[in-house]
Design a protein around this motif. Sequence first.
Motif, PDB file in Angstrom:
ATOM      1  N   THR A  62      30.220  10.700 -29.803  1.00 53.05           N
ATOM      2  CA  THR A  62      31.002  10.287 -30.595  1.00 53.05           C
ATOM      3  C   THR A  62      32.555  10.397 -30.242  1.00 53.05           C
ATOM      4  OG1 THR A  62      31.413  11.933 -32.088  1.00 53.05           O
ATOM      5  CG2 THR A  62      29.462  10.264 -32.665  1.00 53.05           C
ATOM      6  N   GLU A  63      32.750  10.858 -28.912  1.00 48.51           N
ATOM      7  CA  GLU A  63      34.039  11.291 -28.470  1.00 48.51           C
ATOM      8  C   GLU A  63      34.618  12.077 -29.221  1.00 48.51           C
ATOM      9  OE1 GLU A  63      36.475   8.303 -26.725  1.00 48.51           O
ATOM     10  OE2 GLU A  63      34.945   7.169 -26.208  1.00 48.51           O
ATOM     11  N   CYS A  64      33.984  12.829 -30.030  1.00 48.63           N
ATOM     12  CA  CYS A  64      34.267  13.980 -31.118  1.00 48.63           C
ATOM     13  C   CYS A  64      34.686  13.410 -32.430  1.00 48.63           C
ATOM     14  CB  CYS A  64      35.310  14.981 -30.557  1.00 48.63           C
ATOM     15  SG  CYS A  64      34.400  16.277 -29.496  1.00 48.63           S
ATOM     16  N   VAL A  65      34.863  11.991 -32.705  1.00 43.73           N
ATOM     17  CA  VAL A  65      35.365  11.038 -33.630  1.00 43.73           C
ATOM     18  C   VAL A  65      34.419  11.664 -34.944  1.00 43.73           C
ATOM     19  CG1 VAL A  65      35.310   9.083 -34.980  1.00 43.73           C
ATOM     20  CG2 VAL A  65      36.179   9.172 -32.742  1.00 43.73           C
ATOM     21  N   GLY A  66      35.395  12.222 -35.962  1.00 42.90           N
ATOM     22  CA  GLY A  66      34.828  12.804 -37.220  1.00 42.90           C
ATOM     23  C   GLY A  66      34.738  14.372 -37.090  1.00 42.90           C
ATOM     24  N   HIS A  67      35.141  14.971 -35.903  1.00 37.20           N
ATOM     25  CA  HIS A  67      35.155  16.340 -35.881  1.00 37.20           C
ATOM     26  C   HIS A  67      36.638  16.692 -35.308  1.00 37.20           C
ATOM     27  CE1 HIS A  67      30.909  16.819 -36.094  1.00 37.20           C
ATOM     28  NE2 HIS A  67      30.630  15.917 -35.748  1.00 37.20           N
ATOM     29  N   GLU A  98      34.781  11.530 -18.115  1.00 39.46           N
ATOM     30  CA  GLU A  98      35.380  10.186 -18.280  1.00 39.46           C
ATOM     31  C   GLU A  98      34.604   9.156 -19.069  1.00 39.46           C
ATOM     32  OE1 GLU A  98      35.316   8.751 -14.291  1.00 39.46           O
ATOM     33  OE2 GLU A  98      33.364   7.852 -14.274  1.00 39.46           O
ATOM     34  N   VAL A  99      35.462   8.072 -19.564  1.00 40.65           N
ATOM     35  CA  VAL A  99      35.028   7.210 -20.406  1.00 40.65           C
ATOM     36  C   VAL A  99      33.723   6.429 -19.448  1.00 40.65           C
ATOM     37  CG1 VAL A  99      35.188   5.039 -21.528  1.00 40.65           C
ATOM     38  CG2 VAL A  99      36.800   6.734 -21.605  1.00 40.65           C
ATOM     39  N   ASP A 100      32.547   6.277 -20.251  1.00 40.63           N
ATOM     40  CA  ASP A 100      31.669   5.478 -19.631  1.00 40.63           C
ATOM     41  C   ASP A 100      31.524   4.015 -19.758  1.00 40.63           C
ATOM     42  OD1 ASP A 100      29.219   4.641 -18.807  1.00 40.63           O
ATOM     43  OD2 ASP A 100      27.769   5.935 -19.830  1.00 40.63           O
ATOM     44  N   PRO A 101      31.807   3.083 -18.767  1.00 40.88           N
ATOM     45  CA  PRO A 101      31.941   1.870 -18.835  1.00 40.88           C
ATOM     46  C   PRO A 101      30.689   1.041 -19.535  1.00 40.88           C
ATOM     47  CG  PRO A 101      32.194   2.332 -16.702  1.00 40.88           C
ATOM     48  CD  PRO A 101      32.031   3.713 -17.327  1.00 40.88           C
ATOM     49  N   ASP A 102      29.656   1.962 -19.151  1.00 44.17           N
ATOM     50  CA  ASP A 102      28.277   1.318 -19.595  1.00 44.17           C
ATOM     51  C   ASP A 102      28.101   1.307 -20.966  1.00 44.17           C
ATOM     52  OD1 ASP A 102      27.765   0.343 -17.124  1.00 44.17           O
ATOM     53  OD2 ASP A 102      26.764   2.424 -16.490  1.00 44.17           O
ATOM     54  N   HIS A 103      28.920   2.129 -21.760  1.00 38.13           N
ATOM     55  CA  HIS A 103      28.345   2.343 -23.146  1.00 38.13           C
ATOM     56  C   HIS A 103      29.851   2.211 -23.994  1.00 38.13           C
ATOM     57  CE1 HIS A 103      25.024   4.419 -21.460  1.00 38.13           C
ATOM     58  NE2 HIS A 103      24.622   3.907 -22.260  1.00 38.13           N
ATOM     59  N   MET A 153      33.888   4.471 -27.055  1.00 37.06           N
ATOM     60  CA  MET A 153      32.926   4.650 -25.747  1.00 37.06           C
ATOM     61  C   MET A 153      32.423   6.006 -25.793  1.00 37.06           C
ATOM     62  SD  MET A 153      35.323   2.662 -23.048  1.00 37.06           S
ATOM     63  CE  MET A 153      36.187   1.307 -23.238  1.00 37.06           C
ATOM     64  N   ALA A 154      31.282   5.888 -25.181  1.00 40.14           N
ATOM     65  CA  ALA A 154      30.640   7.370 -24.895  1.00 40.14           C
ATOM     66  C   ALA A 154      31.398   7.775 -23.568  1.00 40.14           C
ATOM     67  CB  ALA A 154      29.194   7.399 -24.842  1.00 40.14           C
ATOM     68  N   LEU A 155      31.037   9.056 -23.233  1.00 42.90           N
ATOM     69  CA  LEU A 155      31.986   9.831 -21.988  1.00 42.90           C
ATOM     70  C   LEU A 155      30.576   9.882 -21.244  1.00 42.90           C
ATOM     71  CD1 LEU A 155      34.061  12.309 -24.049  1.00 42.90           C
ATOM     72  CD2 LEU A 155      34.839   9.963 -23.009  1.00 42.90           C
ATOM     73  N   ARG A 156      30.945  10.163 -19.856  1.00 41.11           N
ATOM     74  CA  ARG A 156      29.893  10.639 -18.943  1.00 41.11           C
ATOM     75  C   ARG A 156      30.640  11.836 -18.024  1.00 41.11           C
ATOM     76  NH1 ARG A 156      29.663   5.443 -14.759  1.00 41.11           N
ATOM     77  NH2 ARG A 156      31.922   5.575 -14.137  1.00 41.11           N
ATOM     78  N   ILE A 157      29.735  12.404 -17.373  1.00 44.94           N
ATOM     79  CA  ILE A 157      30.168  13.684 -16.616  1.00 44.94           C
ATOM     80  C   ILE A 157      29.947  13.069 -15.166  1.00 44.94           C
ATOM     81  CG2 ILE A 157      29.850  16.086 -15.973  1.00 44.94           C
ATOM     82  CD1 ILE A 157      28.995  16.456 -18.940  1.00 44.94           C
ATOM     83  N   THR A 158      30.787  13.416 -14.342  1.00 53.33           N
ATOM     84  CA  THR A 158      30.870  12.770 -13.129  1.00 53.33           C
ATOM     85  C   THR A 158      30.201  13.685 -11.943  1.00 53.33           C
ATOM     86  OG1 THR A 158      33.096  13.594 -12.214  1.00 53.33           O
ATOM     87  CG2 THR A 158      32.768  11.267 -13.302  1.00 53.33           C
ATOM     88  N   ASP A 159      29.759  13.399 -10.717  1.00 53.63           N
ATOM     89  CA  ASP A 159      29.244  14.267  -9.848  1.00 53.63           C
ATOM     90  C   ASP A 159      30.181  15.331  -9.429  1.00 53.63           C
ATOM     91  OD1 ASP A 159      27.191  12.603  -9.718  1.00 53.63           O
ATOM     92  OD2 ASP A 159      27.766  11.430  -8.010  1.00 53.63           O
ATOM     93  N   GLU A 160      31.501  15.240  -9.965  1.00 58.59           N
ATOM     94  CA  GLU A 160      32.328  16.331  -9.498  1.00 58.59           C
ATOM     95  C   GLU A 160      32.091  17.916 -10.430  1.00 58.59           C
ATOM     96  OE1 GLU A 160      33.932  13.342 -10.059  1.00 58.59           O
ATOM     97  OE2 GLU A 160      33.760  12.931  -7.807  1.00 58.59           O
ATOM     98  N   CYS A 161      31.368  17.525 -11.345  1.00 60.55           N
ATOM     99  CA  CYS A 161      30.884  18.614 -12.338  1.00 60.55           C
ATOM    100  C   CYS A 161      30.480  19.901 -11.549  1.00 60.55           C
ATOM    101  CB  CYS A 161      29.585  18.266 -13.216  1.00 60.55           C
ATOM    102  SG  CYS A 161      29.084  19.376 -14.205  1.00 60.55           S
ATOM    103  N   ILE A 162      30.925  21.062 -11.772  1.00 56.79           N
ATOM    104  CA  ILE A 162      30.333  22.347 -11.317  1.00 56.79           C
ATOM    105  C   ILE A 162      29.365  23.180 -11.947  1.00 56.79           C
ATOM    106  CG2 ILE A 162      32.721  22.371  -9.840  1.00 56.79           C
ATOM    107  CD1 ILE A 162      33.595  24.398 -11.951  1.00 56.79           C
ATOM    108  N   ASN A 163      28.972  22.676 -13.096  1.00 56.10           N
ATOM    109  CA  ASN A 163      28.007  23.326 -13.952  1.00 56.10           C
ATOM    110  C   ASN A 163      28.613  24.454 -14.481  1.00 56.10           C
ATOM    111  OD1 ASN A 163      26.112  21.296 -13.515  1.00 56.10           O
ATOM    112  ND2 ASN A 163      25.527  22.305 -11.656  1.00 56.10           N
ATOM    113  N   CYS A 164      29.819  24.571 -14.930  1.00 58.81           N
ATOM    114  CA  CYS A 164      30.509  25.688 -15.143  1.00 58.81           C
ATOM    115  C   CYS A 164      30.285  26.395 -16.565  1.00 58.81           C
ATOM    116  CB  CYS A 164      31.987  25.636 -15.182  1.00 58.81           C
ATOM    117  SG  CYS A 164      32.563  24.436 -16.415  1.00 58.81           S
ATOM    118  N   ASP A 165      29.314  25.409 -17.479  1.00 64.90           N
ATOM    119  CA  ASP A 165      28.763  25.750 -18.694  1.00 64.90           C
ATOM    120  C   ASP A 165      29.775  25.912 -19.867  1.00 64.90           C
ATOM    121  OD1 ASP A 165      26.081  26.061 -17.755  1.00 64.90           O
ATOM    122  OD2 ASP A 165      26.844  28.229 -17.060  1.00 64.90           O
ATOM    123  N   VAL A 166      30.983  25.369 -19.699  1.00 64.15           N
ATOM    124  CA  VAL A 166      32.166  25.176 -20.675  1.00 64.15           C
ATOM    125  C   VAL A 166      31.730  24.132 -21.543  1.00 64.15           C
ATOM    126  CG1 VAL A 166      34.576  24.910 -20.802  1.00 64.15           C
ATOM    127  CG2 VAL A 166      33.769  26.250 -18.986  1.00 64.15           C
TER     128      VAL A 166
END
Length: 82
Positions: A39-44, A60-65, A1-14
């Motif tokens: 790739t959820e860092c698979v391979g890395h 979080e996990v993106d249920p659409d992907h 599954m791909a991941l997604r960033i939610t609206d709680e993101c504070i744009n901290c650049d990390v």
Amino acid sequence: MALRITDECINCDVCEPQCPNTAISMGPEHYIIDPDRCTECVGHFDEPQCQVFCPVECIEVDPDHTEDRETLEAKFRRLAVS
């Protein structure tokens, strides 16, 4: 599954520099993850680095992907050749 960033993101650049696939970029309001590059860092790494370093735990996990490990590994190999 791909991941997604939610609206709680504070744009901290990390998260952005932690992504080995350059799947994370700034969106209109907060960072976003490109599901075609995630790739959820698979391979890395053993676990997604963006999740490891996110101080507000808004990735979080993106249920659409939904993708299984085999699909993520194939995506990693495709991206490695590009």
